[in-house]
Design a protein around this motif. Structure first.
Motif, PDB file in Angstrom:
ATOM      1  N   ILE A  87      10.473 -24.763 -25.507  1.00 40.81           N
ATOM      2  CA  ILE A  87       9.827 -25.743 -24.631  1.00 40.81           C
ATOM      3  C   ILE A  87       8.960 -24.980 -23.643  1.00 40.81           C
ATOM      4  N   ALA A  93       8.776 -33.304 -17.732  1.00 36.24           N
ATOM      5  CA  ALA A  93       8.836 -33.532 -19.182  1.00 36.24           C
ATOM      6  C   ALA A  93       9.636 -32.424 -19.860  1.00 36.24           C
ATOM      7  N   GLY A  94       9.342 -31.174 -19.525  1.00 33.44           N
ATOM      8  CA  GLY A  94      10.042 -30.062 -20.133  1.00 33.44           C
ATOM      9  C   GLY A  94      11.509 -30.011 -19.761  1.00 33.44           C
ATOM     10  N   CYS A  97      13.396 -32.926 -21.481  1.00 30.70           N
ATOM     11  CA  CYS A  97      13.467 -32.638 -22.908  1.00 30.70           C
ATOM     12  C   CYS A  97      14.564 -31.609 -23.163  1.00 30.70           C
ATOM     13  N   VAL A 265       7.857 -27.487 -28.167  1.00 29.53           N
ATOM     14  CA  VAL A 265       7.487 -28.634 -27.335  1.00 29.53           C
ATOM     15  C   VAL A 265       6.514 -28.143 -26.279  1.00 29.53           C
ATOM     16  N   ALA A 267       4.953 -28.834 -22.969  1.00 31.95           N
ATOM     17  CA  ALA A 267       5.130 -29.681 -21.788  1.00 31.95           C
ATOM     18  C   ALA A 267       4.411 -29.087 -20.586  1.00 31.95           C
ATOM     19  N   THR A 549       3.957 -33.284 -24.943  1.00 37.79           N
ATOM     20  CA  THR A 549       4.639 -34.283 -24.121  1.00 37.79           C
ATOM     21  C   THR A 549       4.201 -34.175 -22.671  1.00 37.79           C
ATOM     22  N   GLY A 550       4.381 -35.266 -21.939  1.00 35.85           N
ATOM     23  CA  GLY A 550       4.180 -35.249 -20.498  1.00 35.85           C
ATOM     24  C   GLY A 550       2.751 -35.478 -20.056  1.00 35.85           C
ATOM     25  N   ASP A 565       9.089 -39.444 -21.213  1.00 31.62           N
ATOM     26  CA  ASP A 565       8.391 -38.973 -22.411  1.00 31.62           C
ATOM     27  C   ASP A 565       9.057 -37.715 -22.958  1.00 31.62           C
ATOM     28  N   GLY A 566       9.538 -36.856 -22.075  1.00 29.78           N
ATOM     29  CA  GLY A 566      10.252 -35.667 -22.526  1.00 29.78           C
ATOM     30  C   GLY A 566      11.518 -36.006 -23.289  1.00 29.78           C
TER      31      GLY A 566
END
Length: 598
Positions: A87, A93-94, A97, A265, A267, A549-550, A565-566
Motif C-alpha cells: 500500500i 485511504a491507505g 485499507c 494499492v 493511495a 484509491t482515495g 474507499d480504502g
C-alpha cells in the motif's frame, strides 16, 4: 412505551429566518432514533416523512458488528504464506485499507509512506514554520495521515452521513482516541492535535495485527511484468519514530530497493504529482477530471461571529482562550455594538460558513464558485512541496481558538475548460496538473520567493487594484501586499468577483470588507486527474493488480470518503488475490444511508 432512545445527530441552526411562530436566535436541533412497539407506533400514527421521520432499517450497523470487524480473523496459514499487499501512501485511504486487510487475517499489508511518522513530521513542520526549512518529503502534505493531519480534520461527507461504512469509520476514530462527540455532531471535526494522537494509536494497532509500516519510503517506479504490477521500487530516507516503547527506524539503503507483492494499492494524495507522471509513463490510463482553483480568504473570527450570530449572540462565542475571547468581547462592546443587546449565559460554538453559487458570470458563461474547507478559529499554512511554488491551505486545532477564520474561495474548472487549452496541447492529459503548477509558480514569483505569500484585500481584488497594505495575517512565513488578481486567467478572476459581490456578500452582508484578506493561491482542492479503474474489479485500467484509491486517485473528497474507499478497495484486493472478498463485510454494498440522512 418507548423501548430505547438514541441521539444520532446534533447540529446548530443559526439561520436568521424562522417559520411563523418560531422565536429567533440560534438553536440546537437533534436527530434521534426511537424504538417503539408496533402497538405504540400505530397509536401515535407514526408514518414515513422523508427528512423528518423515517423507518430505521433493522440491519443498522451495531457496536457488535464494529467489534467483530476490528478483530483479527483466525487463520491456519503462517504470515509468510499470506498474500503480501503493498500500500503506497499512509493517508486515510491507505490506513483504512491496511487496517481492513490486517483485520481480515488473510493478507499482510505493507504500508509505505514517503513522509515521516507523525511525531517526526511535527518536528519538520516546526522547522518550516520557524526556520523556513521546507523538507520536500515531510511537510503539510506528505507524512503519516496525509494532508488532512495538519488541517481542520473535517469529518463531513456527502456519501451518506448515516451509512454503515461512514459510521464504521467514525467509530474507528473513536476507538483510537477521537472524542465521542464526532459520532453525534452535525459537522464533526478532529483538529490537528487530536489527529496526531489518533494516528500513533492506529500505527501501533496495525503493527500488532501483523501489518508492516515503513516511513521515508518513496515509490520511484512500478515493477511491471506482462501488463501486471508485481511490486514497487522504493528509495528510503531516515525516518525515526520517537517516544515509543520500542523505537523503530527505517533502515537506509544506498540503492533503490525493489519490494515485491501480490497486489499494489495506490493511495497517494493529490500532491504526489511525480506519481501521476510515473503512472502516465508506465501506460496506466489516466483521465482528466474537474477541479477548482482560487485563493484562501481570511477574516477576523469576531467578524464571522457577528455575521453568523448577530450582535445578540456573538458575545456567547467562548473558546476558552483568554486572548481570543477578550478580543471577541471587546469587539462587541466597542462602538456601541451590542450595548443594548440581551446577554445570554449559554455558550455557542465558533461559527463557520459555507457559500456556493453555480451562477457566477465569467464574462462568457457561468461557473461554479464556492467556499471550501472553512477553518473557524484557524490559521493559514503552506501546502507547497517545492520552494519555487506557493500553495496555501487552512488548519484548525480542536478548540478552534485562534482570532482568525479562513476558507478557500475557489472557481470550478472543467476538464475541457478553454483556460486549459494551451496546457492540454503541450502536456495532454497532464494539462490540468501543469496549470496548477504554473499558478503556484506565479504566486511564488509575486510573493518575492522565500515562501512569502502574496496577499490582497478582498475589496482591492474586486476593484482590480494592487493592495499597498494588508491587515494582520495568520500566515507565519510572511505576506506581501500584491495584485493577486493578475495571477489567474481572466475568467477565473471575473467569476470570483461576481460571486463575492452578487452572491456571497448578499447572503452574508459584511463578507466583503477591508479586513478580508486573500492569500494566493489555493490550487489543490482536489486532483485534476483520475486513475481510471474497472468498475467491478477496481483495478487500474492498463495495469492488473494495481488498485488506485482515495483522493489522489480521484475517488474521494475528504478524510471520511477516502477512508471508506480504502476499505472498499481492500475487499477488492482480497477478492483478487485469494477470492476472499465475500467473506468480509461488503462495504461496497453497505454505503447506502439508513434512517435519517442529510
Amino acid at each position: 412505551q418507548l423501548l430505547n432512545v438514541r441521539m444520532v445527530r446534533r447540529s446548530l441552526d443559526a439561520r436568521k429566518t424562522r417559520r411563523a411562530g418560531e422565536e429567533p436566535g440560534p438553536r440546537f436541533t437533534h436527530v434521534i432514533d426511537v424504538d417503539v412497539s408496533d402497538h405504540v407506533a400505530q397509536k401515535l400514527r407514526f408514518r414515513q416523512q422523508p427528512g423528518r421521520m423515517e423507518l430505521v432499517s433493522t440491519e443498522t450497523f451495531t457496536e457488535t458488528d464494529l467489534s467483530k470487524s476490528m478483530q483479527t480473523r483466525t487463520t491456519t496459514s503462517v504470515s509468510e504464506s499470506k498474500p503480501r499487499v503493498i500500500i503506497v501512501g499512509a493517508g486515510p485511504a491507505g490506513l483504512f485499507c491496511a487496517l481492513t486487510l490486517a483485520r481480515s487475517g488473510e493478507a499482510v499489508p505493507i504500508l509505505l509512506e514517503r513522509g515521516q511518522p507523525v511525531e517526526s513530521r511535527g518536528r519538520d513542520i516546526g522547522a518550516l514554520m520557524h526556520r523556513r526549512s521546507l523538507d520536500s518529503e515531510s511537510n503539510f502534505c506528505f507524512g503519516e495521515g496525509g494532508a488532512g493531519t495538519w488541517s481542520d480534520g473535517k469529518l463531513t461527507t456527502r456519501i451518506g452521513r448515516n451509512s454503515e461504512a461512514v459510521r464504521f469509520v467514525l467509530e474507528t476514530f473513536v476507538k483510537y482516541g477521537a472524542p465521542e462527540t464526532i459520532l453525534v455532531d452535525g459537522a464533526p471535526h478532529l483538529g490537528t492535535d487530536n489527529l496526531v494522537r489518533l494516528l500513533r494509536n492506529m500505527r501501533t494497532d496495525l503493527r500488532n495485527l501483523g501489518g508492516e509500516i515503513r516511513f521515508g519510503a518513496k515509490m520511484t517506479n512500478l515493477v511491471m511484468q506482462n501488463g501486471a504490477v508485481k511490486g514497487v521500487k522504493v528509495q528510503f530516507s531516515e525516518a525515526p519514530e520517537r517516544n515509543l516503547k520500542s523505537v523503530e527506524t527505517t533502515l537506509l539503503s544506498s540503492e533503490i530497493e525493489t519490494i515485491l507483492g501480490d497486489a499494489v494499492v495506490l493511495a497517494t494524495g493529490h500532491s504526489a504529482r511525480d506519481v501521476y507522471e510515473e503512472l502516465h509513463a508506465a501506460g496506466v490510463q489516466l483521465e482528466a477530471k474537474g477541479f477548482a482553483v482560487g485563493f484562501r480568504v481570511e477574516h477576523p473570527q469576531k467578524i464571522i461571529n457577528k455575521m453568523q450570530y448577530d450582535v445578540e449572540y456573538g458575545p456567547s462565542v467562548i473558546t476558552g482562550k483568554s486572548r481570543t475571547d477578550q478580543i471577541n468581547q471587546d469587539y462587541f462592546q466597542s462602538n456601541a455594538i451590542g450595548s443594548n443587546a440581551v446577554t445570554h449565559p449559554g455558550r455557542l460554538p465558533v461559527p463557520s460558513y459555507r457559500l456556493a453559487t453555480d451562477k457566477a458570470d465569467d464574462g462568457n458563461t457561468t461557473r461554479g464558485v464556492y467556499s471550501f474547507c472553512m477553518c473557524p478559529g484557524g490559521q493559514i499554512v503552506l501546502a507547497s512541496t517545492n520552494p519555487d511554488q506557493i500553495c496555501v491551505n487552512g488548519m484548525s486545532f480542536s478548540k478552534r481558538d485562534s482570532v482568525w477564520a479562513n476558507s478557500a474561495l475557489v472557481v470550478a474548472v472543467s476538464p475541457d475548460d478553454k483556460i486549459l487549452d494551451e496546457y492540454r496541447e503541450k502536456y495532454g492529459v497532464l494539462g490540468g496538473l501543469e496549470f496548477q503548477k504554473d499558478m503556484e509558480r506565479r504566486a511564488s514569483k509575486m510573493g518575492g520567493g522565500n515562501l512569502v505569500v502574496p496577499v490582497q484585500r478582498l475589496t482591492d481584488f474586486i476593484e482590480g487594484k494592487a493592495s499597498t497594505s494588508a491587515p494582520s495575517s495568520s500566515y507565519r512565513l510572511g505576506v506581501r501586499p500584491s495584485a493577486c488578481h493578475e495571477i489567474y486567467p481572466e475568467p477565473i478572476v471575473t467569476s470570483l468577483r461576481d460571486a463575492v459581490v452578487n452572491h456571497f456578500d448578499q447572503k452574508m452582508p459584511g463578507f466583503l470588507c477591508q479586513d478580508a484578506l486573500l492569500h494566493a493561491v489555493e490550487t489543490r482542492t482536489s486532483s485534476p486527474l483520475r486513475v481510471s479503474r474497472d468498475a467491478d474489479s477496481l483495478q487500474a485500467v492498463g495495469a492488473e493488480r494495481l488498485f488506485p484509491t482515495g483522493e489522489g486517485a480521484g475517488f474521494a473528497g475528504g478524510i471520511v470518503s477516502a477512508a471508506v474507499d480504502g476499505m472498499i478497495v481492500a475487499e477488492a484486493v482480497l477478492d483478487q488475490v485469494n477470492g476472499l472478498g465475500s467473506s468480509l463485510k461488503q462495504w461496497k454494498e453497505r454505503t447506502k444511508p439508513v434512517g435519517y440522512s442529510y
